[in-house]
Scaffold this motif. Structure first.
Motif, PDB file in Angstrom:
ATOM      1  N   ILE A 168       0.855  -1.145   0.227  1.00 12.08           N
ATOM      2  CA  ILE A 168      -0.040   0.118  -0.185  1.00 12.08           C
ATOM      3  C   ILE A 168       0.898   1.372  -0.254  1.00 12.08           C
ATOM      4  CG2 ILE A 168      -1.833   1.492   1.317  1.00 12.08           C
ATOM      5  CD1 ILE A 168      -2.852  -1.390   2.361  1.00 12.08           C
ATOM      6  N   SER A 169       1.926   1.270   0.812  1.00 13.06           N
ATOM      7  CA  SER A 169       2.795   2.397   0.940  1.00 13.06           C
ATOM      8  C   SER A 169       3.664   2.499  -0.622  1.00 13.06           C
ATOM      9  CB  SER A 169       3.951   2.159   1.802  1.00 13.06           C
ATOM     10  OG  SER A 169       4.898   3.200   1.937  1.00 13.06           O
ATOM     11  N   ASN A 170       4.004   1.724  -1.149  1.00  9.80           N
ATOM     12  CA  ASN A 170       4.605   1.630  -2.531  1.00  9.80           C
ATOM     13  C   ASN A 170       3.566   2.075  -3.502  1.00  9.80           C
ATOM     14  OD1 ASN A 170       7.008   0.721  -1.610  1.00  9.80           O
ATOM     15  ND2 ASN A 170       6.414  -1.451  -2.196  1.00  9.80           N
ATOM     16  N   ILE A 171       2.277   1.719  -3.537  1.00 10.66           N
ATOM     17  CA  ILE A 171       1.290   2.192  -4.406  1.00 10.66           C
ATOM     18  C   ILE A 171       0.984   3.760  -4.258  1.00 10.66           C
ATOM     19  CG2 ILE A 171      -1.058   2.165  -4.948  1.00 10.66           C
ATOM     20  CD1 ILE A 171      -0.935  -0.966  -4.267  1.00 10.66           C
ATOM     21  N   LEU A 172       1.025   4.100  -2.742  1.00 12.34           N
ATOM     22  CA  LEU A 172       0.786   5.675  -2.586  1.00 12.34           C
ATOM     23  C   LEU A 172       1.957   6.309  -3.211  1.00 12.34           C
ATOM     24  CD1 LEU A 172      -0.831   5.407   0.773  1.00 12.34           C
ATOM     25  CD2 LEU A 172      -1.926   6.090  -1.167  1.00 12.34           C
ATOM     26  N   PHE A 173       3.181   5.809  -2.765  1.00  7.33           N
ATOM     27  CA  PHE A 173       4.397   6.541  -3.374  1.00  7.33           C
ATOM     28  C   PHE A 173       4.394   6.692  -4.866  1.00  7.33           C
ATOM     29  CE2 PHE A 173       9.003   6.692  -4.506  1.00  7.33           C
ATOM     30  CZ  PHE A 173       9.252   7.823  -3.868  1.00  7.33           C
ATOM     31  N   GLY A 174       3.845   5.883  -5.335  1.00 12.44           N
ATOM     32  CA  GLY A 174       3.627   6.136  -6.943  1.00 12.44           C
ATOM     33  C   GLY A 174       2.392   7.125  -7.518  1.00 12.44           C
ATOM     34  N   THR A 175       1.574   7.532  -6.440  1.00 15.45           N
ATOM     35  CA  THR A 175       0.423   8.279  -6.465  1.00 15.45           C
ATOM     36  C   THR A 175       0.949   9.694  -6.564  1.00 15.45           C
ATOM     37  OG1 THR A 175      -0.887   6.655  -5.859  1.00 15.45           O
ATOM     38  CG2 THR A 175      -1.846   8.665  -5.975  1.00 15.45           C
ATOM     39  N   THR A 176       0.175  10.581  -7.398  1.00 18.19           N
ATOM     40  CA  THR A 176       0.463  12.112  -7.193  1.00 18.19           C
ATOM     41  C   THR A 176      -0.705  12.906  -7.000  1.00 18.19           C
ATOM     42  OG1 THR A 176       2.451  11.825  -8.829  1.00 18.19           O
ATOM     43  CG2 THR A 176       1.336  14.156  -8.532  1.00 18.19           C
ATOM     44  N   LEU A 177      -0.982  13.690  -6.068  1.00 22.67           N
ATOM     45  CA  LEU A 177      -1.930  14.358  -5.846  1.00 22.67           C
ATOM     46  C   LEU A 177      -1.896  15.801  -6.056  1.00 22.67           C
ATOM     47  CD1 LEU A 177      -3.084  12.938  -2.147  1.00 22.67           C
ATOM     48  CD2 LEU A 177      -3.688  12.131  -4.302  1.00 22.67           C
ATOM     49  N   LYS A 178      -2.904  16.642  -6.663  1.00 20.87           N
ATOM     50  CA  LYS A 178      -2.620  17.970  -6.867  1.00 20.87           C
ATOM     51  C   LYS A 178      -3.696  18.730  -6.414  1.00 20.87           C
ATOM     52  CE  LYS A 178      -2.020  20.957 -10.956  1.00 20.87           C
ATOM     53  NZ  LYS A 178      -1.905  21.026 -12.585  1.00 20.87           N
ATOM     54  N   SER A 179      -3.480  19.906  -5.462  1.00 22.26           N
ATOM     55  CA  SER A 179      -4.279  20.428  -5.215  1.00 22.26           C
ATOM     56  C   SER A 179      -4.924  21.531  -5.947  1.00 22.26           C
ATOM     57  CB  SER A 179      -3.726  21.245  -3.625  1.00 22.26           C
ATOM     58  OG  SER A 179      -2.718  22.507  -4.354  1.00 22.26           O
ATOM     59  N   ASN A 180      -5.931  22.250  -5.461  1.00 26.96           N
ATOM     60  CA  ASN A 180      -6.720  23.331  -6.372  1.00 26.96           C
ATOM     61  C   ASN A 180      -5.710  24.383  -6.842  1.00 26.96           C
ATOM     62  OD1 ASN A 180      -9.065  21.814  -6.249  1.00 26.96           O
ATOM     63  ND2 ASN A 180      -9.962  22.986  -4.611  1.00 26.96           N
ATOM     64  N   SER A 181      -4.777  24.534  -5.837  1.00 28.50           N
ATOM     65  CA  SER A 181      -3.662  25.753  -6.208  1.00 28.50           C
ATOM     66  C   SER A 181      -2.590  25.286  -7.256  1.00 28.50           C
ATOM     67  CB  SER A 181      -3.322  26.310  -4.867  1.00 28.50           C
ATOM     68  OG  SER A 181      -2.628  25.354  -4.030  1.00 28.50           O
ATOM     69  N   GLY A 182      -2.573  24.103  -7.575  1.00 32.30           N
ATOM     70  CA  GLY A 182      -1.612  23.511  -8.371  1.00 32.30           C
ATOM     71  C   GLY A 182      -0.359  22.753  -7.593  1.00 32.30           C
TER      72      GLY A 182
ATOM     73  N   ILE B 140       1.620  19.928  -6.015  1.00 29.20           N
ATOM     74  CA  ILE B 140       1.780  18.396  -6.195  1.00 29.20           C
ATOM     75  C   ILE B 140       2.592  17.727  -4.903  1.00 29.20           C
ATOM     76  CG2 ILE B 140       2.544  16.772  -7.757  1.00 29.20           C
ATOM     77  CD1 ILE B 140       2.262  18.476 -10.136  1.00 29.20           C
ATOM     78  N   ILE B 141       1.770  16.786  -4.510  1.00 27.24           N
ATOM     79  CA  ILE B 141       2.473  16.057  -3.297  1.00 27.24           C
ATOM     80  C   ILE B 141       2.245  14.670  -3.430  1.00 27.24           C
ATOM     81  CG2 ILE B 141       2.092  17.796  -1.497  1.00 27.24           C
ATOM     82  CD1 ILE B 141      -0.381  16.393  -0.635  1.00 27.24           C
ATOM     83  N   LYS B 142       2.952  13.763  -2.859  1.00 27.21           N
ATOM     84  CA  LYS B 142       2.791  12.298  -2.793  1.00 27.21           C
ATOM     85  C   LYS B 142       2.631  11.682  -1.558  1.00 27.21           C
ATOM     86  CE  LYS B 142       6.359  11.036  -6.525  1.00 27.21           C
ATOM     87  NZ  LYS B 142       5.280  10.436  -7.430  1.00 27.21           N
ATOM     88  N   PRO B 143       1.474  11.144  -1.478  1.00 30.40           N
ATOM     89  CA  PRO B 143       0.944  10.569  -0.142  1.00 30.40           C
ATOM     90  C   PRO B 143       1.788   9.418   0.416  1.00 30.40           C
ATOM     91  CG  PRO B 143      -0.535   9.806  -1.971  1.00 30.40           C
ATOM     92  CD  PRO B 143       0.617  10.619  -2.552  1.00 30.40           C
ATOM     93  N   THR B 144       2.844   9.816   0.844  1.00 28.37           N
ATOM     94  CA  THR B 144       3.544   8.804   1.446  1.00 28.37           C
ATOM     95  C   THR B 144       3.587   8.467   2.990  1.00 28.37           C
ATOM     96  OG1 THR B 144       5.564  10.017   1.751  1.00 28.37           O
ATOM     97  CG2 THR B 144       5.256   9.138  -0.471  1.00 28.37           C
ATOM     98  N   PHE B 145       3.867   7.296   3.672  1.00 26.44           N
ATOM     99  CA  PHE B 145       4.052   7.101   4.948  1.00 26.44           C
ATOM    100  C   PHE B 145       5.231   6.097   5.403  1.00 26.44           C
ATOM    101  CE2 PHE B 145       0.735   4.240   3.557  1.00 26.44           C
ATOM    102  CZ  PHE B 145       1.182   3.027   4.139  1.00 26.44           C
ATOM    103  N   GLU B 146       5.561   6.077   6.471  1.00 29.38           N
ATOM    104  CA  GLU B 146       6.510   5.099   7.114  1.00 29.38           C
ATOM    105  C   GLU B 146       5.735   4.400   8.107  1.00 29.38           C
ATOM    106  OE1 GLU B 146       9.672   4.424   6.315  1.00 29.38           O
ATOM    107  OE2 GLU B 146      10.403   6.273   5.302  1.00 29.38           O
ATOM    108  N   PHE B 147       6.018   3.030   8.344  1.00 28.82           N
ATOM    109  CA  PHE B 147       5.262   2.179   9.169  1.00 28.82           C
ATOM    110  C   PHE B 147       6.185   1.196   9.925  1.00 28.82           C
ATOM    111  CE2 PHE B 147       5.632  -0.905   5.905  1.00 28.82           C
ATOM    112  CZ  PHE B 147       5.268  -1.889   6.425  1.00 28.82           C
ATOM    113  N   SER B 148       5.776   0.818  10.856  1.00 30.29           N
ATOM    114  CA  SER B 148       6.455  -0.211  11.815  1.00 30.29           C
ATOM    115  C   SER B 148       5.246  -1.033  12.540  1.00 30.29           C
ATOM    116  CB  SER B 148       7.343   0.290  12.912  1.00 30.29           C
ATOM    117  OG  SER B 148       6.540   1.033  13.825  1.00 30.29           O
ATOM    118  N   MET B 149       5.590  -2.421  12.636  1.00 26.08           N
ATOM    119  CA  MET B 149       4.450  -3.267  13.483  1.00 26.08           C
ATOM    120  C   MET B 149       5.168  -4.184  14.333  1.00 26.08           C
ATOM    121  SD  MET B 149       2.307  -4.867  10.153  1.00 26.08           S
ATOM    122  CE  MET B 149       1.271  -5.619  11.463  1.00 26.08           C
ATOM    123  N   ALA B 150       4.325  -4.645  15.239  1.00 29.95           N
ATOM    124  CA  ALA B 150       4.515  -5.348  16.306  1.00 29.95           C
ATOM    125  C   ALA B 150       3.535  -6.647  16.722  1.00 29.95           C
ATOM    126  CB  ALA B 150       4.897  -4.663  17.490  1.00 29.95           C
TER     127      ALA B 150
END
Length: 269
Positions: A218-232, A234-244
């Protein structure tokens, strides 16, 4: 001001989380430090007035919830008496009508619960839900489970560089995407917004390897996604994660501290 206070509180909690004991003086010093970085002077009269207004607003909100709950309880009590009478008299028409009223009552109860236990922004669970519903009174896990910490690491940068609206929309997008993909896999999970840019996902599952692989995908898919705001912008919706993988009666705060350390170590690489 409420949003600003929440951010300062979250930053304070995040910093003090590793401490076994937090004295009021230590909390205030840390809170004051983060308030200054947010350009808020806790000693100003204007701040005290806004804080007082905020407390009044919170009191009024709580009072509203209580009144709604009392009304709902009164309605439920009346429905119970009517149902007992209908059963005694074998009145099927009345029972059918009561069934519809119970459905409406259930919706009202769900709305009250959402107002208390849902995050105002992302509509996932908030910290109240985590502490009141999922954990024990001393913040220990009630059952064995898997836990994932999601850290939207670009949140603060985007908020300070652009604006709060864009960073908030980033949180909404990521939380909604996570919920959608995890539901598609048929997983038994709950997602909670714990700090301003951190989510906690708890799974009633045992296979940590497959869950970690899924979140990584899911993280990799989001990293390949580009979001664009109304003002132009551009950001990538990325995150780091850890599990236990956690066991019943383990300390939530100890597990969380370790998860945060793991993510911080990833960022330093």
């Amino acid at each position: 001001m409420k949003t600003k206070l929440k951010e300062i509180t979250d930053s304070t909690i995040n910093e003090l989380l590793k401490n076994e004991i937090i004295l009021p003086s230590i909390y205030f010093q840390c809170f004051d430090k983060h308030a200054k970085t947010s350009e808020v002077d806790v000693h100003e009269n204007s701040f005290e007035k806004e804080l007082s207004d905020l407390i009044i607003d919170e009191f009024n909100a709580i009072n509203t919830y209580v009144n709604e709950a009392i009304t709902t309880i009164d309605v439920a009590s009346g429905l119970t008496l009517d149902a007992q009478k209908a059963i005694k008299e074998n009145n099927t028409l009345l029972l059918k009508n009561l069934y519809n009223q119970i459905g409406d009552l259930r919706k009202e109860l769900e709305l009250i619960t959402d107002n208390i236990y849902k995050d105002y922004l992302t509509k996932v669970n908030n910290k109240k839900w985590l502490y009141h519903k999922y954990l024990t009174k001393d913040a220990k896990f009630k059952d064995d489970a898997l836990i994932a910490l999601i850290d939207v690491s670009d949140y603060e940068y985007i908020s300070s560089t652009y604006n709060k609206l864009i960073s908030n929309n980033l949180l909404i997008y990521i939380s909604n995407y996570l919920k959608e993909k995890l539901k598609e896999e048929g997983l038994d999970f709950e997602i909670t917004r714990y700090l301003s840019n951190k989510f906690i996902i708890t799974f009633n599952e045992e296979d940590i390897v497959s869950i970690a692989s899924l979140i990584d995908n899911i993280s990799n898919i989001l990293f390949g996604t580009t979001l664009k705001s109304n003002s132009g912008i551009i950001i990538k919706p990325t995150f780091e994660f850890s599990m236990a993988k956690i066991k019943k009666d383990e300390s939530f705060h100890e597990i969380l501290a370790n998860l945060i350390k793991t993510i911080e170590a990833k960022k330093e690489k």
